[in-house]
Design a protein around this motif. Structure first.
Motif, PDB file in Angstrom:
ATOM      1  N   ALA A 173     -81.187  63.766 -16.940  1.00 21.49           N
ATOM      2  CA  ALA A 173     -80.214  63.362 -17.705  1.00 21.49           C
ATOM      3  C   ALA A 173     -79.071  63.923 -17.038  1.00 21.49           C
ATOM      4  CB  ALA A 173     -80.274  64.290 -19.133  1.00 21.49           C
ATOM      5  N   ASP A 174     -77.945  63.283 -16.807  1.00 18.27           N
ATOM      6  CA  ASP A 174     -76.507  63.467 -16.337  1.00 18.27           C
ATOM      7  C   ASP A 174     -75.508  63.993 -17.449  1.00 18.27           C
ATOM      8  OD1 ASP A 174     -77.744  62.448 -14.176  1.00 18.27           O
ATOM      9  OD2 ASP A 174     -76.802  60.350 -14.582  1.00 18.27           O
ATOM     10  N   PRO A 175     -74.461  64.865 -16.994  1.00 21.02           N
ATOM     11  CA  PRO A 175     -73.617  65.321 -17.570  1.00 21.02           C
ATOM     12  C   PRO A 175     -72.845  64.185 -18.437  1.00 21.02           C
ATOM     13  CG  PRO A 175     -73.556  66.282 -15.514  1.00 21.02           C
ATOM     14  CD  PRO A 175     -74.300  65.035 -15.369  1.00 21.02           C
ATOM     15  N   ALA A 176     -72.261  64.602 -19.411  1.00 22.20           N
ATOM     16  CA  ALA A 176     -71.346  63.849 -20.344  1.00 22.20           C
ATOM     17  C   ALA A 176     -70.152  63.450 -19.427  1.00 22.20           C
ATOM     18  CB  ALA A 176     -71.021  64.315 -21.816  1.00 22.20           C
ATOM     19  N   PRO A 177     -69.147  62.361 -19.611  1.00 21.85           N
ATOM     20  CA  PRO A 177     -68.131  62.117 -19.144  1.00 21.85           C
ATOM     21  C   PRO A 177     -67.033  63.157 -20.119  1.00 21.85           C
ATOM     22  CG  PRO A 177     -68.338  60.855 -20.742  1.00 21.85           C
ATOM     23  CD  PRO A 177     -69.798  61.374 -20.511  1.00 21.85           C
ATOM     24  N   THR A 178     -65.886  63.411 -19.281  1.00 22.22           N
ATOM     25  CA  THR A 178     -64.727  64.112 -20.091  1.00 22.22           C
ATOM     26  C   THR A 178     -64.358  63.302 -21.129  1.00 22.22           C
ATOM     27  OG1 THR A 178     -63.948  64.954 -17.721  1.00 22.22           O
ATOM     28  CG2 THR A 178     -62.623  64.935 -19.426  1.00 22.22           C
ATOM     29  N   LEU A 179     -64.189  64.076 -22.131  1.00 27.26           N
ATOM     30  CA  LEU A 179     -63.642  63.624 -23.478  1.00 27.26           C
ATOM     31  C   LEU A 179     -62.606  64.481 -24.029  1.00 27.26           C
ATOM     32  CD1 LEU A 179     -67.307  63.178 -24.918  1.00 27.26           C
ATOM     33  CD2 LEU A 179     -65.886  61.160 -23.897  1.00 27.26           C
ATOM     34  N   ASN A 180     -61.667  63.710 -24.831  1.00 32.87           N
ATOM     35  CA  ASN A 180     -60.885  64.432 -25.652  1.00 32.87           C
ATOM     36  C   ASN A 180     -61.332  65.130 -26.786  1.00 32.87           C
ATOM     37  OD1 ASN A 180     -58.635  63.515 -24.079  1.00 32.87           O
ATOM     38  ND2 ASN A 180     -58.430  61.448 -25.363  1.00 32.87           N
ATOM     39  N   GLY A 181     -61.079  66.355 -27.002  1.00 34.21           N
ATOM     40  CA  GLY A 181     -61.744  66.725 -27.895  1.00 34.21           C
ATOM     41  C   GLY A 181     -63.136  67.770 -27.588  1.00 34.21           C
ATOM     42  N   PRO A 182     -63.882  67.938 -28.675  1.00 30.52           N
ATOM     43  CA  PRO A 182     -65.169  69.044 -28.287  1.00 30.52           C
ATOM     44  C   PRO A 182     -65.904  68.128 -27.413  1.00 30.52           C
ATOM     45  CG  PRO A 182     -64.599  68.748 -30.669  1.00 30.52           C
ATOM     46  CD  PRO A 182     -63.769  68.024 -30.287  1.00 30.52           C
ATOM     47  N   GLU A 183     -66.561  68.808 -26.555  1.00 33.01           N
ATOM     48  CA  GLU A 183     -67.804  68.026 -25.773  1.00 33.01           C
ATOM     49  C   GLU A 183     -68.866  67.794 -26.574  1.00 33.01           C
ATOM     50  OE1 GLU A 183     -69.554  70.784 -22.973  1.00 33.01           O
ATOM     51  OE2 GLU A 183     -69.890  72.500 -24.452  1.00 33.01           O
ATOM     52  N   GLU A 184     -69.578  66.805 -25.859  1.00 30.72           N
ATOM     53  CA  GLU A 184     -70.964  66.508 -26.456  1.00 30.72           C
ATOM     54  C   GLU A 184     -72.005  67.126 -25.986  1.00 30.72           C
ATOM     55  OE1 GLU A 184     -71.403  64.687 -28.890  1.00 30.72           O
ATOM     56  OE2 GLU A 184     -69.502  63.409 -29.419  1.00 30.72           O
ATOM     57  N   ARG A 185     -73.011  67.583 -26.579  1.00 29.92           N
ATOM     58  CA  ARG A 185     -74.387  68.413 -26.047  1.00 29.92           C
ATOM     59  C   ARG A 185     -75.454  67.268 -25.921  1.00 29.92           C
ATOM     60  NH1 ARG A 185     -74.018  73.641 -27.342  1.00 29.92           N
ATOM     61  NH2 ARG A 185     -75.980  73.936 -26.145  1.00 29.92           N
ATOM     62  N   ALA A 186     -76.040  67.227 -24.913  1.00 30.45           N
ATOM     63  CA  ALA A 186     -77.250  66.302 -24.614  1.00 30.45           C
ATOM     64  C   ALA A 186     -78.228  66.807 -25.521  1.00 30.45           C
ATOM     65  CB  ALA A 186     -77.498  66.361 -23.268  1.00 30.45           C
ATOM     66  N   ARG A 187     -78.735  65.915 -26.476  1.00 27.46           N
ATOM     67  CA  ARG A 187     -79.869  66.203 -27.178  1.00 27.46           C
ATOM     68  C   ARG A 187     -80.695  64.863 -27.620  1.00 27.46           C
ATOM     69  NH1 ARG A 187     -75.677  69.074 -30.310  1.00 27.46           N
ATOM     70  NH2 ARG A 187     -75.911  70.950 -30.266  1.00 27.46           N
ATOM     71  N   LEU A 188     -82.039  65.247 -27.800  1.00 27.34           N
ATOM     72  CA  LEU A 188     -83.070  64.232 -27.963  1.00 27.34           C
ATOM     73  C   LEU A 188     -83.743  64.534 -29.133  1.00 27.34           C
ATOM     74  CD1 LEU A 188     -85.310  62.648 -25.305  1.00 27.34           C
ATOM     75  CD2 LEU A 188     -86.475  63.660 -27.301  1.00 27.34           C
ATOM     76  N   ASP A 189     -83.989  63.660 -29.987  1.00 25.79           N
ATOM     77  CA  ASP A 189     -84.808  63.818 -31.239  1.00 25.79           C
ATOM     78  C   ASP A 189     -86.114  63.335 -31.293  1.00 25.79           C
ATOM     79  OD1 ASP A 189     -82.846  65.139 -32.659  1.00 25.79           O
ATOM     80  OD2 ASP A 189     -81.868  63.191 -33.610  1.00 25.79           O
ATOM     81  N   VAL A 190     -87.158  64.010 -31.580  1.00 27.31           N
ATOM     82  CA  VAL A 190     -88.622  63.599 -31.547  1.00 27.31           C
ATOM     83  C   VAL A 190     -88.762  63.155 -33.313  1.00 27.31           C
ATOM     84  CG1 VAL A 190     -90.913  63.813 -31.485  1.00 27.31           C
ATOM     85  CG2 VAL A 190     -89.400  65.030 -29.692  1.00 27.31           C
ATOM     86  N   VAL A 191     -89.161  61.864 -33.414  1.00 20.42           N
ATOM     87  CA  VAL A 191     -89.184  61.379 -34.923  1.00 20.42           C
ATOM     88  C   VAL A 191     -90.473  61.056 -35.036  1.00 20.42           C
ATOM     89  CG1 VAL A 191     -88.475  59.808 -36.599  1.00 20.42           C
ATOM     90  CG2 VAL A 191     -86.756  60.803 -35.157  1.00 20.42           C
TER      91      VAL A 191
END
Length: 363
Positions: free
Chosen positions: A79-97
Motif C-alpha cells: 500500500a502506498d501513502p495517501a496524497p496530500t489533502l486539505n484537512g485531516p489525513e486519511e488513514r489506510a484501513r482495510l475491512d474484513v467482512v
C-alpha cells in the motif's frame, strides 16, 4: 488482528480465478501482484488528462471476495501513502467482512513495500468473505492465505449492480473505514454490487466517464454532481445544464430504461451564497442541475430522478462534517457518512428509483 499469517496455511495467489475483484473496472498486473483500478487502465489518461491518475488506482468500493471455511485469513499486500489533502489525513484501513458483517478493521502499512496481516475469528464454516480495500490509498494484493485444508470457492452472484459517479465525498473522504463510506453502507444494507467511479477533484461531467457508465452493466445508476463544478469553475450556468443533459443522454445510450438518480451536492456551508470561479453559488448550481433533470424528464426520460443534496445531508448536519468550523467544509466525517447513507437510501426509495434485477446482472 495479527501482523503475520500462521505458518500452517494454504496460499492463494493474487491472480487465483477463485478471487473476484468486485467493483474494479480493470486490473493492473505486476510481478507478483494485482492492483484494482476504477478506470480502464490503458486509457486512464484520457479520463484524467490534467493528471491525478493515482486516484483511479485508489480502490474505493472495491472488494476482493471469496468463500471459505477457514477460521482465519492472511493477506500479503503493498500500500502506498495517501496524497496530500486539505484537512485531516486519511488513514489506510482495510475491512474484513464475513457474511455481511464486519469481522475486523486492519491498519495498513503504507511504505509501498511488502506487508502482511492475519484476521482470526472467521466462522470456520463456508462463508462469504470480502476484503474492502482502502479508499484513499493505492493498493496491490500479493496473495491471501487460509488454514491448511480449508476449502476455497468463488463468491456467488448475481446481485443488483449499482454504478455511482461522484467526487471525493463519494470516494469516501472522512469515513471510518472502507466498508463504512456512505456508498459502501448503502450497498451493504441493500445487497447491491457497487462500482464506484467517484474520484476526488473530479465529477465535472467528463464525457469519458459518461461513456464508461454507458458501457458498464448496471441495474441502478446514480450521479452526485456540483461541488467540483462550483469549486473548480468547470462550467458556467448555461454550460452546466448543457453538459449534464449530454452526460445523461450518453449514459442512456447503454441504459435507456435503467433507474437513474442525479443528486446535487450536499450542504457546503462556506459556498452556499459565495460565487465560485464560474460565478455560481452552490445554491445556483443546484438549481441548474434540477433544471437539466427537469428538461430531460420533460423530453421523455421518466426513469430519471432529481435528488436534492441538502435533503440527504443538510445544514442541520454541519456538526458532522470532517473539516473544522471556519474552514471550507465539504465532507462528512465518520458519523456523517452514516447519516448520508441512511437519508440517501430513503430519498431513492421515495423517488421510486430502485434497481431492477436484469439479465445484465448475471455473471
Amino acid at each position: 488482528m495479527q501482523t503475520r499469517p500462521a505458518s500452517a496455511s494454504l496460499d492463494i495467489p493474487h491472480d487465483d480465478p477463485r478471487l473476484r475483484y468486485r467493483g474494479a473496472v480493470s486490473l493492473r498486473r505486476g510481478p507478483g501482484w494485482t492492483a484494482p483500478w476504477r478506470l480502464p487502465r490503458e486509457e486512464a489518461a484520457l479520463y484524467l488528462p490534467e493528471g491525478g491518475l493515482g486516484r483511479a488506482g485508489m480502490p474505493s468500493g472495491v472488494r476482493v471476495t471469496l468463500r471459505t471455511d477457514s477460521p482465519s485469513l492472511g493477506c500479503r499486500y503493498q500500500a502506498d501513502p495517501a496524497p496530500t489533502l486539505n484537512g485531516p489525513e486519511e488513514r489506510a484501513r482495510l475491512d474484513v467482512v464475513c457474511d455481511g458483517r464486519r469481522a475486523g478493521t486492519v491498519e495498513l502499512e503504507t511504505h509501498g513495500g511488502d506487508a502482511e496481516f492475519r484476521c482470526d475469528g472467521l466462522p470456520g464454516r463456508m462463508a462469504a468473505v470480502e476484503l474492502w480495500l482502502p479508499f484513499y490509498h493505492q493498493f496491490r494484493l500479493r496473495g491471501l492465505s487460509v488454514a491448511a485444508g480449508a476449502a476455497v470457492a468463488t463468491s456467488p452472484g448475481p446481485r443488483p449492480r449499482w454504478v455511482h459517479c461522484g467526487s471525493s465525498i463519494s470516494q469516501g473522504r472522512g469515513a471510518a473505514s472502507p466498508s463504512r463510506t456512505w456508498t459502501a453502507l448503502v450497498a451493504r444494507r441493500n445487497g447491491w454490487d457497487l462500482t464506484s467511479l467517484a474520484l476526488g477533484r473530479s465529477s465535472c461531467l467528463e464525457p469519458m466517464t459518461a461513456r464508461l457508465m454507458r458501457d458498464l452493466p448496471a441495474d441502478l445508476l446514480t450521479l452526485c454532481v456540483g461541488v467540483n463544478v462550483q469549486a473548480l469553475g468547470s462550467h458556467n450556468r448555461d454550460a452546466l445544464v448543457s453538459a449534464l443533459i449530454g452526460f445523461v443522454r450518453t449514459v442512456r445510450e447503454g441504459h435507456p430504461t435503467t433507474p437513474f438518480a442525479v443528486m446535487s451536492t450536499i450542504t457546503a456551508p462556506e459556498r452556499e451564497e459565495v460565487p465560485g470561479p464560474s460565478g455560481m453559488t452552490m445554491r445556483e448550481c443546484r438549481a441548474h442541475i434540477r433544471r437539466a433533470v427537469t428538461l430531460l424528464r420533460d423530453h421523455g426520460d421518466t426513469r430519471l430522478r432529481y435528488l436534492h443534496g441538502p435533503d440527504a445531508f443538510g445544514p442541520v448536519h454541519t456538526r458532522l462534517m470532517l473539516e473544522a468550523e471556519g474552514s471550507d467544509r465539504l465532507h462528512p466525517a465518520a458519523d456523517g457518512h452514516r447519516v448520508l447513507a441512511s437519508r440517501f437510501s430513503t430519498l431513492l426509495r421515495r423517488a421510486g428509483c430502485m434497481p431492477i434485477l436484469t439479465t445484465a446482472t448475471a455473471e
